[in-house]
Design a protein around this motif. Structure first.
Motif, PDB file in Angstrom:
ATOM      1  N   GLN A  88      43.392  36.040  33.145  1.00 59.60           N
ATOM      2  CA  GLN A  88      44.069  35.035  33.680  1.00 59.60           C
ATOM      3  C   GLN A  88      45.059  35.157  33.611  1.00 59.60           C
ATOM      4  O   GLN A  88      45.968  35.094  32.480  1.00 59.60           O
ATOM      5  CB  GLN A  88      43.328  33.964  33.014  1.00 59.60           C
ATOM      6  N   CYS A  89      46.443  34.768  34.812  1.00 57.69           N
ATOM      7  CA  CYS A  89      47.857  34.554  34.716  1.00 57.69           C
ATOM      8  C   CYS A  89      48.303  33.412  35.309  1.00 57.69           C
ATOM      9  O   CYS A  89      47.374  32.101  35.608  1.00 57.69           O
ATOM     10  CB  CYS A  89      48.169  35.833  35.989  1.00 57.69           C
ATOM     11  N   PHE A  90      49.431  33.002  34.344  1.00 56.57           N
ATOM     12  CA  PHE A  90      50.038  31.573  35.020  1.00 56.57           C
ATOM     13  C   PHE A  90      49.304  31.099  36.351  1.00 56.57           C
ATOM     14  O   PHE A  90      50.581  31.490  37.154  1.00 56.57           O
ATOM     15  CB  PHE A  90      51.319  31.635  34.986  1.00 56.57           C
ATOM     16  N   GLY A  91      48.811  30.401  36.907  1.00 56.65           N
ATOM     17  CA  GLY A  91      48.951  30.058  37.794  1.00 56.65           C
ATOM     18  C   GLY A  91      47.898  30.639  39.298  1.00 56.65           C
ATOM     19  O   GLY A  91      47.628  29.933  40.178  1.00 56.65           O
ATOM     20  N   GLU A  92      47.346  30.924  38.964  1.00 52.96           N
ATOM     21  CA  GLU A  92      45.907  31.695  38.776  1.00 52.96           C
ATOM     22  C   GLU A  92      45.270  32.329  38.191  1.00 52.96           C
ATOM     23  O   GLU A  92      44.349  31.917  36.678  1.00 52.96           O
ATOM     24  CB  GLU A  92      46.473  33.395  39.910  1.00 52.96           C
ATOM     25  N   ASP A  93      43.811  32.237  39.125  1.00 49.35           N
ATOM     26  CA  ASP A  93      42.578  31.957  38.536  1.00 49.35           C
ATOM     27  C   ASP A  93      42.585  33.691  37.173  1.00 49.35           C
ATOM     28  O   ASP A  93      42.225  33.344  36.813  1.00 49.35           O
ATOM     29  CB  ASP A  93      41.382  32.500  38.769  1.00 49.35           C
ATOM     30  N   VAL A  94      42.362  34.516  38.392  1.00 52.13           N
ATOM     31  CA  VAL A  94      41.983  35.814  37.309  1.00 52.13           C
ATOM     32  C   VAL A  94      43.343  36.870  38.644  1.00 52.13           C
ATOM     33  O   VAL A  94      42.789  36.838  40.124  1.00 52.13           O
ATOM     34  CB  VAL A  94      40.517  36.545  37.947  1.00 52.13           C
ATOM     35  N   CYS A  95      43.934  37.607  37.949  1.00 54.43           N
ATOM     36  CA  CYS A  95      44.975  38.072  38.643  1.00 54.43           C
ATOM     37  C   CYS A  95      44.850  39.893  38.121  1.00 54.43           C
ATOM     38  O   CYS A  95      45.708  40.562  38.279  1.00 54.43           O
ATOM     39  CB  CYS A  95      46.149  37.245  38.066  1.00 54.43           C
ATOM     40  N   ILE A  96      44.417  40.341  37.462  1.00 55.13           N
ATOM     41  CA  ILE A  96      44.340  40.988  36.277  1.00 55.13           C
ATOM     42  C   ILE A  96      42.716  41.866  35.656  1.00 55.13           C
ATOM     43  O   ILE A  96      42.272  40.870  35.630  1.00 55.13           O
ATOM     44  CB  ILE A  96      44.654  42.000  35.416  1.00 55.13           C
ATOM     45  N   SER A  97      42.463  42.789  36.275  1.00 58.03           N
ATOM     46  CA  SER A  97      41.128  43.232  36.208  1.00 58.03           C
ATOM     47  C   SER A  97      40.680  44.252  35.496  1.00 58.03           C
ATOM     48  O   SER A  97      41.747  45.394  35.622  1.00 58.03           O
ATOM     49  CB  SER A  97      40.380  44.239  37.801  1.00 58.03           C
ATOM     50  N   ILE A  98      40.284  43.884  34.633  1.00 61.27           N
ATOM     51  CA  ILE A  98      39.525  45.373  33.162  1.00 61.27           C
ATOM     52  C   ILE A  98      38.409  46.199  33.305  1.00 61.27           C
ATOM     53  O   ILE A  98      37.615  45.284  33.166  1.00 61.27           O
ATOM     54  CB  ILE A  98      39.884  44.003  32.145  1.00 61.27           C
ATOM     55  N   PRO A  99      38.901  46.615  33.162  1.00 65.13           N
ATOM     56  CA  PRO A  99      37.562  47.651  33.354  1.00 65.13           C
ATOM     57  C   PRO A  99      36.830  47.791  32.139  1.00 65.13           C
ATOM     58  O   PRO A  99      37.332  47.303  30.929  1.00 65.13           O
ATOM     59  CB  PRO A  99      37.821  49.065  33.410  1.00 65.13           C
ATOM     60  N   ASP A 100      34.934  47.260  32.447  1.00 64.00           N
ATOM     61  CA  ASP A 100      34.119  47.248  31.130  1.00 64.00           C
ATOM     62  C   ASP A 100      34.960  48.703  29.872  1.00 64.00           C
ATOM     63  O   ASP A 100      35.062  49.879  30.397  1.00 64.00           O
ATOM     64  CB  ASP A 100      32.789  47.046  31.438  1.00 64.00           C
ATOM     65  N   ILE A 101      34.205  48.577  29.160  1.00 62.22           N
ATOM     66  CA  ILE A 101      34.582  49.959  27.861  1.00 62.22           C
ATOM     67  C   ILE A 101      32.518  49.320  27.654  1.00 62.22           C
ATOM     68  O   ILE A 101      32.214  48.738  27.586  1.00 62.22           O
ATOM     69  CB  ILE A 101      34.761  49.349  26.511  1.00 62.22           C
ATOM     70  N   ASP A 102      31.981  50.712  27.666  1.00 62.17           N
ATOM     71  CA  ASP A 102      30.587  51.116  27.680  1.00 62.17           C
ATOM     72  C   ASP A 102      30.738  52.684  26.230  1.00 62.17           C
ATOM     73  O   ASP A 102      31.255  53.683  26.913  1.00 62.17           O
ATOM     74  CB  ASP A 102      30.454  51.983  28.891  1.00 62.17           C
ATOM     75  N   ALA A 103      29.977  51.909  25.225  1.00 58.31           N
ATOM     76  CA  ALA A 103      30.329  53.375  24.221  1.00 58.31           C
ATOM     77  C   ALA A 103      29.183  53.214  23.998  1.00 58.31           C
ATOM     78  O   ALA A 103      27.962  52.640  23.374  1.00 58.31           O
ATOM     79  CB  ALA A 103      31.205  52.835  22.993  1.00 58.31           C
ATOM     80  N   TYR A 104      28.697  53.625  22.148  1.00 59.78           N
ATOM     81  CA  TYR A 104      27.428  53.677  21.598  1.00 59.78           C
ATOM     82  C   TYR A 104      27.993  53.923  20.113  1.00 59.78           C
ATOM     83  O   TYR A 104      28.721  54.583  20.235  1.00 59.78           O
ATOM     84  CB  TYR A 104      26.884  54.094  22.297  1.00 59.78           C
TER      85      TYR A 104
END
Length: 979
Positions: free
Chosen positions: A608-624
């Protein structure tokens, strides 16, 4: 000289007044007039253009070098004698080729190098030969300009100005020019000194180069596909001469700034016993300088496809109940198939995890007497279940557990089943228990019932309150259906698993309402409900997520685990604190022998960024996480495998201890890798056996041969021996089973207290038992340790005590030196009257063998005396460890005094044979052959005797080495043919 000739010369000279008469030579009388005739200058062109090829000496002039003189054909004056070049250190010279014609040539005095000087300009003049032979009065021509160009040879190859080139580009862009390479040529001419072409040598690269050396990309580059490109470039001059060395060009691909986690590995390797291992020790979050106000990260360990949803202990349900401190009395309805619990033998089963798979065609009938007919108002049903959506539009009931009428009717007394992704529990009271309108059905609608994943269900019944625990969480029934009690009847009931028994209203009784899915650890506990603590313990995972050093997380980090520790949620407002916290997240597996394979990991984040709900999209990590296979243990059970006791001991109140020195050891084998990898000289380190400590979950003592007769014999164990341990025991005519998760040491202690009693020992002469132990419900099993027990009767005991008294003589024991092999049995049969000699010889050999055994017994017991102190009260002095003497039970003495005479003769013979038997061990085989020959001769001559007695003498040290010898004494019947 006559006057006429003189006049002629005067005319020719045309200047008679100045002419002089001169002899042609001193010896000649011929005279001529020396006339002043060189009155003209030589003539040459005013300018010349020449070309010379470098490293050559001939100059090609245009026009050719020729000097003319008007004085010709007068000798000397009309001839050309020289060409002179005016200039400082000109590398050229001019030579006269023909004086008369005036031809000359211009040539180089030394090699000409175009790279040093491309052009030369100088002055040249021609000289005639003068007025006479002396060259006096010579005349020179005017000055002419000579311009010479040096013609180039392509002797140099192009060379790049830089040893290598490097450029950085951003992915996803097309560049007109990423960078320019440049090559030079040291040749002097434009043809050979100019670079006419560049070329990329490396094939299959997304780059191109033009004639000026500009490199561009032919397609959009991707950082994920390739971080760095290395290409080789060459150059050609206009004479098509290639560069001697190609140049390396490095192109770095810089990713477009994408928010996401950086510096993590997709594969994490985990070795059993590693404890807690960090998953992402170097991870950090790239936000591309976004104004981040908070970060929430969820780490999920996905193990739904392993065992019962994750790596759990695969002990039996009873053992797990004991480990978790549950109260006793739980009845396992899906036990491992065995001779006692055989109703699950026909079901599909995964042996390692005790999982039963129901395909809609199978059901199991629980034998009568396993579960009480009528449950009390308090009881608990527990199970592991994996179930998916029911097939078909109108789903049928799928029975997990059903108690119905066995015949005549189809009434369901209590049942647990799945219907349309609902879990339903049915409980109908009998009229003798209640006579009012009461709750009968309890429903729970949960998504987990049909999600095809493992869940742990506990139904706690405290009638009329029924509570469901699923994976440790509590769920109340949303619908309760009331009903009247069942009418009284005397119809027998049938309890089934995986289907419901339909005994009435059908032509042939059969199963109905089959279950589709997997079940494990289905138990019912009458009269008791389970506590929350025990429920949590029973469904606990042995693997999960962990955090190393919680104290160092900092106050700005909030975290939360789910009950099974497979999901971790972390939240914070500082990126660096989140990075540090995520680096401490680790994987842990506390099983000593974990299930090998892959454990998937998923990390999802919200920023979350200041004044915004969600500003940056972070890709998921798929590991094992790759969990390696643990070294498999080898469980070895050892001890004394053969002994004999008098019948009176078996008939005593305590009986006889069967395994006084039993030993259970577990080892793992490790082979070191070769230290030298040469093909013909490979050295291997030796195999290493390492002892390891782990638990056992059961040890079975099986009776080999006929089952125990409960009227006269049994196996016994004092209950106090298992008190304070996680062990239980069951007894039957087929053997004794000790079960529960406990240490090998505790199992040893209990097994050493197991006794065998036979209060009518006269009817039996030997018994054989087998011990086999297990870890993880049969995943690892021990060897089969066999024990043979001989029962000595009164007629044999005195004789054996007498023999034992003779054997333990100190002087005889001192002569024995470390026997290494067991002695084979010797069987002889002679008639009583003549067999005395043979028996004496055999006894002498017997004494030697017994002495060997006694020596090994004393050596072994010095090592294990402390372990056997508690068992000495049940043992005889002569058979502390291994000496066994068995008498043929069919023996009959005709005359008691006859046996006494034979005993006296044997004692005398023993004293005489001591020196012979101790002198050399190598004589042993010869004596045995002599005995056998004498026995055969006696049998042939004396075959009409009636009674026979066979003595078996065996010794075994505490490690299980067996020395068995047989000495036989037969009294053959009167009929010689039968002998």
């Amino acid at each position: 000289m006559n006057r006429t000739l003189q006049n002629c010369f005067k005319i020719i000279c045309a200047v008679p007044a100045k002419a002089q008469l001169v002899k042609l030579s001193p010896a000649s009388d011929f005279l001529y007039w020396n006339c002043p005739v060189n009155k003209h200058k030589p003539w040459i062109e005013t300018s010349y253009h020449g070309v010379i090829t470098e490293n050559n000496n001939t100059v090609i002039l245009d026009p050719p070098l020729v000097a003319l003189d008007k004085d010709a054909p007068v000798p000397f004056a009309g001839e050309i004698c020289a060409f002179k070049i005016h200039g400082q250190e000109m590398p050229f010279e001019a030579v006269v080729l023909n004086k008369t014609s005036g031809e000359g040539r211009l040539r180089a005095k030394r090699p000409i190098d175009c790279e040093l000087q491309k052009e030369y300009t100088f002055i040249i003049q021609a000289y005639d030969c003068g007025a006479g032979p002396s060259g006096t009065n010579w005349k020179k021509s005017h000055k002419a300009v000579v311009h010479i160009q040096v013609k180039d040879v392509n002797e140099f190859a192009p060379a790049f100005k830089e040893s290598s080139y490097k450029a950085t580009v951003t992915e996803g862009k097309i560049y007109d020019s990423i960078l320019q390479v440049e090559a030079i040529d040291e040749d002097c001419s434009p043809q050979y000194s100019q670079i006419c072409n560049y070329e990329i040598v490396t094939t299959e690269v997304p780059f191109a180069i033009d004639r000026n050396g500009n490199i561009r990309n032919t397609e959009k580059l991707s950082y994920d596909k390739q971080h760095l490109y290395e290409i080789m470039v060459t150059a050609f001059d206009c004479g098509q001469k290639r560069a001697t060395e190609d140049v390396l060009v490095r192109v770095d691909v810089k990713p477009v700034c994408k928010p996401g986690w950086q510096d993590w590995s997709k594969r994490i390797e985990y070795k059993p016993g590693s404890g807690s291992m960090p998953l992402f020790p170097s991870i950090h979050l790239e936000t591309c300088d976004g104004p981040v106000s908070s970060i929430q990260t969820t780490i999920e360990l996905q193990t739904n496809y392993i065992g019962k949803g994750c790596d759990r202990e695969t002990y039996s349900e009873k053992s797990l109940q004991k480990l978790c401190g549950a109260s006793s009395g739980a009845i396992d309805l899906l036990p491992t198939p065995s001779a006692v619990t055989n109703w699950t033998a026909g079901l599909l089963m995964d042996n390692n995890d005790m999982i039963f798979k129901f395909d809609g065609k199978q059901g199991a009938k629980i034998p009568d007497g396993i579960v009480p007919k009528n449950l009390t108002d308090q009881f608990t049903i527990t199970m592991w279940m994996k179930h998916g959506p029911s097939p078909g539009l109108r789903a049928e009931k799928e029975t997990i557990l059903c108690n119905s009428d066995k015949t005549e009717m189809n009434r369901h007394h209590y049942a647990l089943y799945v219907h349309n992704c609902r879990l339903v529990f049915l409980l109908r009271k009998d009229f003798d228990q209640a006579d009012t309108f009461r709750p009968a059905e309890f429903h729970w609608k949960l998504d987990q019932i049909c999600d095809k994943e493992w869940h742990y269900y506990v139904v706690n019944v405290e009638f009329p309150v029924v509570t469901l625990y699923m994976d440790g969480a509590t769920y109340e029934p949303y619908l309760v259906t009331n009903d009247w009690p069942i009418h009284p009847s005397h119809i027998a009931m049938q309890l089934t698993v995986g289907a419901c028994w339909q005994g009435g209203e059908v032509t042939k009784p059969r199963f109905a309402q089959y279950f589709h899915g997997s079940l494990a650890s289905l138990t019912i506990r009458p009269g008791k409900i389970e506590s929350q603590k025990v429920i949590s313990c029973l469904q606990a995972c042995k693997e999960g997520l962990d955090i190393n050093s919680l104290e160092s997380l900092g106050q700005g980090i909030k975290y939360h685990f789910n009950p099974s520790q497979s999901v971790l949620v972390m939240e914070g407002d500082d990126i660096e604190n989140i990075n540090q916290a995520l680096r401490k997240v680790s994987y842990i597996n506390s099983r000593q022998f974990p299930t090998a394979g892959v454990r998937r990991l998923k990390v999802s984040s919200k920023v979350q960024c200041f004044g915004e709900d969600v500003c940056i999209s972070i890709p998921d990590i798929d590991a094992y996480v790759m969990v390696f296979q643990a070294n498999e243990p080898k469980i070895t059970v050892s001890g004394m495998d053969h002994f004999a006791r008098p019948a009176t001991q078996f008939e005593s109140e305590r009986g006889v201890t069967l395994f006084p020195d039993i030993r259970i050891v577990s080892t793992v084998t490790k082979t070191e890798h070769p230290v030298d990898f040469k093909e013909n000289d490979r050295v291997y380190k030796p195999i290493v056996l390492e002892e390891m400590l782990h638990n056992l979950d059961f040890c079975d003592i099986l009776v080999i041969g006929l089952e125990l007769d409960p009227k006269q014999e049994c196996l016994e164990l004092d209950h106090k021996e298992i008190k304070g341990k996680h062990l239980d025991a069951t007894n039957s005519t087929t053997g004794y089973s000790i079960y529960g998760v406990d240490t090998m040491r505790n199992y040893e202690q209990v097994l050493r207290q197991v006794r065998y009693r036979n209060w009518h020992a006269s009817n039996i002469f030997d018994r054989k038992f087998r011990v086999k132990c297990s870890e993880l419900n049969g995943r690892y099993t021990s060897n089969e340790f066999n024990l043979e027990v001989n029962i000595l009767h009164n007629s044999n005991s005195n004789f054996m005590e007498h023999i034992n008294h003779m054997v333990v003589q100190p002087q005889f024991l001192q002569s024995i030196h470390h026997p290494e092999e067991s002695i084979n049995s010797i069987h002889g049969s002679v008639v009583p009257g003549v067999a005395t000699i043979v028996i004496i010889i055999c006894v002498s050999i017997l004494v030697f063998i017994i002495a060997l055994g006694v020596y090994r017994i004393q050596t072994a017991h010095q090592h294990s005396s402390t372990e056997n102190e508690g068992n000495k009260e049940n043992e005889m002095d002569w058979d502390d460890s291994a000496l066994t003497i068995t008498v043929n039970p069919m023996e009959k003495y005709e005359q008691p005094h006859q046996a006494e005479e034979e005993t006296e003769e044997e004692e005398e013979e023993v004293e005489g044979e001591e020196e012979d038997t101790t002198s050399a061990e190598s004589d042993e085989s010869d004596e045995e052959e002599e005995v056998e020959d004498e026995e055969e001769e006696e049998l042939g001559n004396k075959g009409n005797k009636q009674n026979a007695t066979r003595y078996y003498i065996s010794t075994s040290d505490s490690k299980g080495t067996r020395l068995l010898n047989s000495i036989s004494r037969y009294t053959a019947p009167t009929d010689t043919s039968s002998s």
